[in-house]
Design an enzyme around this catalytic site. Structure first.
Site, PDB file in Angstrom:
ATOM      1  N   ASP A 114      12.059  22.926  54.098  1.00  0.00           N
ATOM      2  CA  ASP A 114      11.524  22.025  53.065  1.00  0.00           C
ATOM      3  C   ASP A 114      12.497  20.868  52.886  1.00  0.00           C
ATOM      4  OD1 ASP A 114      11.417  21.595  49.703  1.00  0.00           O
ATOM      5  OD2 ASP A 114       9.541  21.564  50.816  1.00  0.00           O
ATOM      6  N   ASN A 122       9.293   8.818  49.137  1.00  0.00           N
ATOM      7  CA  ASN A 122       7.913   8.316  49.151  1.00  0.00           C
ATOM      8  C   ASN A 122       7.657   7.357  48.000  1.00  0.00           C
ATOM      9  OD1 ASN A 122       6.261   8.936  51.305  1.00  0.00           O
ATOM     10  ND2 ASN A 122       5.526  10.856  50.467  1.00  0.00           N
ATOM     11  N   HIS A 127       4.940   5.111  51.265  1.00  0.00           N
ATOM     12  CA  HIS A 127       4.462   6.179  52.153  1.00  0.00           C
ATOM     13  C   HIS A 127       4.713   5.867  53.624  1.00  0.00           C
ATOM     14  CE1 HIS A 127       2.549   8.682  49.106  1.00  0.00           C
ATOM     15  NE2 HIS A 127       2.142   7.568  48.515  1.00  0.00           N
ATOM     16  N   ASP A 131       6.270   8.530  56.070  1.00  0.00           N
ATOM     17  CA  ASP A 131       5.637   8.978  57.310  1.00  0.00           C
ATOM     18  C   ASP A 131       6.591   8.843  58.498  1.00  0.00           C
ATOM     19  OD1 ASP A 131       3.350   9.566  55.934  1.00  0.00           O
ATOM     20  OD2 ASP A 131       2.221   7.811  56.621  1.00  0.00           O
ATOM     21  N   ASP A 157       5.989  17.890  53.150  1.00  0.00           N
ATOM     22  CA  ASP A 157       7.324  17.871  53.764  1.00  0.00           C
ATOM     23  C   ASP A 157       7.768  19.268  54.171  1.00  0.00           C
ATOM     24  OD1 ASP A 157       7.595  18.919  51.264  1.00  0.00           O
ATOM     25  OD2 ASP A 157       9.407  17.808  50.736  1.00  0.00           O
TER      26      ASP A 157
END
Length: 206
Positions: A114, A122, A127, A131, A157
């Site tokens: 994680d 983000n 975003h 990404d 994530d």
């Protein structure tokens, strides 16, 4: 090779009088096309050649259908952003590896990964940067792992690494898994270059 396949199909058609289906590829110009051919007995009457039998060959281009099937398979089993296997493919592979491990009395491991504070990146950077980070993380995992290992993205994530074929001693296998987990920590925490800007993130592994 194709000529041999066609001749074999002709022979089988004549012997069984059943339609034969043959799928093959041909280079047409700069493109590799996939064709599907159907071969069947030609039903006709010719009193002058009653001892002759003929076959008819009908082929059509199925390249678009094959490409659509590949895309559907990709969407069903792989994450579209990172191109890593998704949860469904992980569960399929996990069932296989559990069965194999029991047969060979070997151990394996699952690493649940994680990314820490990914939401902050983000929210603050957008975003697109998020990404890019996920894609680079996926590439780092793939480049780190052995050929038989499997890195997956569960979503968001969260990533999972499947480590099959560890030793048959639980202490040794545990040590192997811990060593790989430490390497995963190190490669993920190394600096990222995203849109010419340096970024860094840590992760938690269980």
């Amino acid at each position: 090779f194709l000529a041999e396949q066609i001749m074999k199909a002709i022979k089988t058609t004549l012997e069984t009088q059943e339609t034969q289906v043959l799928q093959y590829e041909l280079q047409i110009g700069d493109e590799l096309k996939t064709f599907e051919g159907h071969m069947a007995i030609l039903d006709y009457e010719d009193q002058s050649r009653t001892n002759k039998r003929m076959v008819v060959w009908n082929a059509h281009d199925i390249s678009k259908q094959i490409e659509a099937q590949k895309k559907a398979h990709q969407l069903a089993l792989f994450d579209p952003l990172t191109e890593l296997p998704n949860r469904r493919l992980l569960l399929e592979r996990l069932d296989q590896e559990i069965a194999r491990a029991k047969r060979h009395e070997q151990f394996g491991a699952l690493l649940f990964i994680d990314l820490d504070d990914f939401k902050t990146i983000n929210d603050s950077c957008g975003h697109r940067i998020g990404d890019l980070l996920l894609k680079q993380t996926a590439n780092r995992l793939v480049n780190l792992l052995r050929r038989e290992d499997l890195a997956c993205r569960l979503g968001g994530d969260e990533f999972v690494v499947l480590l099959p074929n560890l030793e048959n001693n639980i202490i040794t296998a545990s040590g192997q898994a811990q060593a790989i987990a430490q390497k995963v920590l190190e490669v993920i925490q190394a600096p990222y270059e995203l849109d010419n800007q340096p970024h860094q993130i840590s992760c938690s592994i269980g």
